[in-house]
Scaffold this motif. Structure first.
Motif, PDB file in Angstrom:
ATOM      1  N   TRP A 100      10.028   0.776   9.417  1.00  0.00           N
ATOM      2  CA  TRP A 100       8.587   0.601   9.588  1.00  0.00           C
ATOM      3  C   TRP A 100       7.918   1.771  10.297  1.00  0.00           C
ATOM      4  CZ3 TRP A 100       6.209  -2.925   6.851  1.00  0.00           C
ATOM      5  CH2 TRP A 100       6.892  -4.076   6.441  1.00  0.00           C
TER       6      TRP A 100
ATOM      7  N   GLU B  95       6.974   5.800   4.520  1.00  0.00           N
ATOM      8  CA  GLU B  95       5.695   5.752   3.817  1.00  0.00           C
ATOM      9  C   GLU B  95       5.122   4.342   3.772  1.00  0.00           C
ATOM     10  OE1 GLU B  95       5.357   7.728   0.091  1.00  0.00           O
ATOM     11  OE2 GLU B  95       6.473   9.504   0.749  1.00  0.00           O
ATOM     12  N   LEU B  96       5.952   3.344   3.496  1.00  0.00           N
ATOM     13  CA  LEU B  96       5.436   1.981   3.403  1.00  0.00           C
ATOM     14  C   LEU B  96       4.841   1.545   4.739  1.00  0.00           C
ATOM     15  CD1 LEU B  96       6.922  -0.898   1.378  1.00  0.00           C
ATOM     16  CD2 LEU B  96       6.173  -1.339   3.714  1.00  0.00           C
TER      17      LEU B  96
ATOM     18  N   HIS C 286       0.816   0.611   5.733  1.00  0.00           N
ATOM     19  CA  HIS C 286       0.410  -0.587   6.485  1.00  0.00           C
ATOM     20  C   HIS C 286      -0.430  -0.200   7.701  1.00  0.00           C
ATOM     21  CE1 HIS C 286       1.416  -3.420   9.879  1.00  0.00           C
ATOM     22  NE2 HIS C 286       0.808  -4.216   9.043  1.00  0.00           N
TER      23      HIS C 286
ATOM     24  N   PRO D 228      12.118  -2.186   5.044  1.00  0.00           N
ATOM     25  CA  PRO D 228      11.593  -0.864   5.424  1.00  0.00           C
ATOM     26  C   PRO D 228      12.131  -0.348   6.748  1.00  0.00           C
ATOM     27  CG  PRO D 228       9.841  -2.464   4.980  1.00  0.00           C
ATOM     28  CD  PRO D 228      11.108  -3.223   5.146  1.00  0.00           C
TER      29      PRO D 228
ATOM     30  N   LEU E 161      10.341   3.003   0.736  1.00  0.00           N
ATOM     31  CA  LEU E 161      10.562   2.139   1.897  1.00  0.00           C
ATOM     32  C   LEU E 161      10.556   2.901   3.209  1.00  0.00           C
ATOM     33  CD1 LEU E 161      13.373  -0.356   0.843  1.00  0.00           C
ATOM     34  CD2 LEU E 161      11.050  -0.916   1.505  1.00  0.00           C
TER      35      LEU E 161
ATOM     36  N   PHE F 159       3.284  -5.039  -1.717  1.00  0.00           N
ATOM     37  CA  PHE F 159       4.010  -3.895  -2.256  1.00  0.00           C
ATOM     38  C   PHE F 159       4.999  -4.390  -3.319  1.00  0.00           C
ATOM     39  CE2 PHE F 159       2.871  -2.644   2.094  1.00  0.00           C
ATOM     40  CZ  PHE F 159       2.324  -1.378   1.890  1.00  0.00           C
TER      41      PHE F 159
ATOM     42  N   VAL G 204       5.748   2.476  -3.572  1.00  0.00           N
ATOM     43  CA  VAL G 204       5.753   3.126  -2.258  1.00  0.00           C
ATOM     44  C   VAL G 204       7.179   3.158  -1.696  1.00  0.00           C
ATOM     45  CG1 VAL G 204       4.842   3.079   0.086  1.00  0.00           C
ATOM     46  CG2 VAL G 204       3.406   2.327  -1.824  1.00  0.00           C
TER      47      VAL G 204
ATOM     48  N   ILE H  33       9.151  -1.369  -5.765  1.00  0.00           N
ATOM     49  CA  ILE H  33       9.643  -0.517  -4.688  1.00  0.00           C
ATOM     50  C   ILE H  33      10.827   0.285  -5.219  1.00  0.00           C
ATOM     51  CG2 ILE H  33      10.689  -0.532  -2.388  1.00  0.00           C
ATOM     52  CD1 ILE H  33       9.093  -3.178  -1.918  1.00  0.00           C
TER      53      ILE H  33
END
Length: 476
Positions: A132, A30-31, A35, A130, A27, A49, A25, A52
């Protein structure tokens, strides 16, 4: 204790069937979106995850998703099958009431020291961090972290969960709301013209986050409280640079110094309020002098999302408020429910005297667990389950008169993260205060004690029990 570190916690969650492993996935965006999506699914308590893109295999990120079983595991609660939210809250408050303070155990080595780097060898960019949320202003390495500081006057240790942004290979920004102990420690060092030593753990068992995000009196060490919750001391190493105690089983930790008058733009970041309320502003930084990590480190990610009304994720705060009311000598507290992080507190009571409900509302809004960033404190009767918002809304609709049942408090403890906090008096307009409302949604005492309020519609408990025994199997 059922687990000692993040890896053992994840292994237990996997045994429950509530761990999801996802590879590949990206960073950025998308990550974080994966979540967020996980919060809409049942039976998912954590995501791991791996693989990466752009990072070595084994450099992982674990995200938690609150569930009843993961909460019980984290807080070391022994619950019956299908325990209600109120039962969980009761169990936790009993446990909190019996928690002794067990000092941390200093050990000479631990998994966190499997890899160590100092000064010019420090490179934070090698770890997957990430973005986020789509509108975040950067990469936030610390969301489920532990920021460790020492009071320069009396030496007590604070370990709080505050957001940490990665600026570059050896510099981090860290935002701490006014009034939090980590910020007070930092301000004390700066007032003396001294750098503030800081250590940050980025991967540890979730109990440390639960404790690090709780409200304790000044001088009270989160390590000691976590030890009491575990029933055994938390193992720590002394950081080789600062000497600060760092969890020996941490996945990844850093040490460094924050210097007076040195700031960099930090944020914006999607916060627990569900908004980017603090925007981008200058905040202090940490110059990182050491990095320690386990082989194949796991960064613990617990980024905030728009709050939901699920009361089960609020039992820690509800238990804290409940115990605080009883310590204040308030009788006949039947239950406490908390919603939307810090904003809504509901207390159920058995009214014993005139003014009882108003007393409860005022105190609940200002004690630890209720004071920080509160908005609504609602008091209801004992027949209302405070963890069932349908019942709470019914009480609000039918048992209060807006002209008589609302009290207001002004200039209460808030945070710049609150989009509706009042403008403070500081030159930069830092928002530090808010107003809040106390709602008396109890049947008026004089009507209740004289049986002048209409009876509630519904079968009696005895009749319900009889019908359940005879017919429930036909309804399943």
């Amino acid at each position: 204790m059922a687990y000692k570190d993040l890896r053992e916690w994840l292994a237990q969650i996997e045994q429950y069937g509530e761990l999801r492993r996802i590879d590949g996935v990206p960073l950025y965006e998308e990550l974080g979106a994966v979540h967020e999506l996980a919060h809409t699914k049942k039976n998912v308590a954590a995501i791991l995850f791996d693989n990466i893109p752009g990072y070595p295999e084994g450099y992982r990120i674990a995200c938690t998703v609150p569930s009843a079983r993961s909460t019980a595991l984290t807080l070391n609660l022994q619950l019956s099958q299908g325990a209600s939210v109120l039962e969980m809250t009761q169990k936790l408050r009993e446990k909190l009431g019996d928690v002794g303070r067990i000092p941390p155990k200093v050990v000479k080595t631990g998994p966190v020291l499997e890899n160590t780097y100092f000064d010019d060898d420090v490179d934070l960019m090698k770890f997957p961090v990430p973005k986020w949320h789509e509108l975040d202003g950067g990469e936030f390495m610390g969301t489920g972290d532990l920021v460790i500081t020492r009071d320069p006057d009396d030496g007590w240790i604070n370990a709080g969960t505050y957001r940490v942004q990665r600026h570059d290979k050896n510099t981090l920004g860290f935002f701490i709301s006014p009034g939090k102990h980590g910020r007070i420690h930092r301000e004390k060092y700066f007032a003396k013209g001294q750098p503030c030593p800081v250590a940050v753990s980025f991967g540890h068992d979730p109990l440390m986050v639960a404790v690090g995000s709780s409200v304790f009196p000044s001088g009270f060490s989160e390590y000691e409280y976590a030890g009491g919750m575990r029933g055994e001391p938390v193992e720590v190493i002394h950081g080789p640079v600062t000497g600060l105690p760092i969890p020996a089983h941490s996945e990844l930790a850093i040490e460094g110094y924050s210097y007076p008058d040195e700031v960099r733009p930090e944020g914006p970041f999607g916060e627990f309020t569900g908004y980017y309320a603090s925007g981008e502003r200058d905040e202090p930084v940490i110059h990182v002098k050491s990095v320690m990590h386990r082989n194949n480190p796991i960064i613990l990610g617990m980024p905030p999302l728009k709050p939901r009304t699920a009361a089960e994720v609020q039992i820690k705060r509800a238990a804290t408020v409940w115990n605080g009311l009883e310590r204040a000598g308030i009788p006949d507290i039947v239950g406490v429910g908390c919603y939307i992080t810090f904003f809504i507190t509901v207390v159920s009571i058995h009214q014993r005297y005139p003014g009882h409900s108003r007393q409860v509302g005022a105190i609940a809004s200002q004690i630890p667990g209720g004071a920080y960033c509160g908005r609504w404190t609602i008091v209801v009767d004992e027949d209302i389950d405070p963890t069932d918002m349908d019942e709470v809304l019914w009480a609000l609709a039918t048992r209060c008169d807006p002209a008589l049942s609302f009290d207001f408090l002004h200039r209460c403890l808030s945070t710049p993260l609150d989009p509706m906090s009042n403008k403070g008096l500081t030159p930069d307009g830092l928002r530090m205060f808010n107003s809040r409302v106390i709602v008396d949604a109890c049947i008026p005492y004089e009507l209740k004690t004289r049986n002048l309020f209409p009876p509630v519609v519904g079968a009696s408990p005895g009749l319900l029990a009889k019908v359940k025994a005879k017919y429930e199997a036909f309804l399943d």
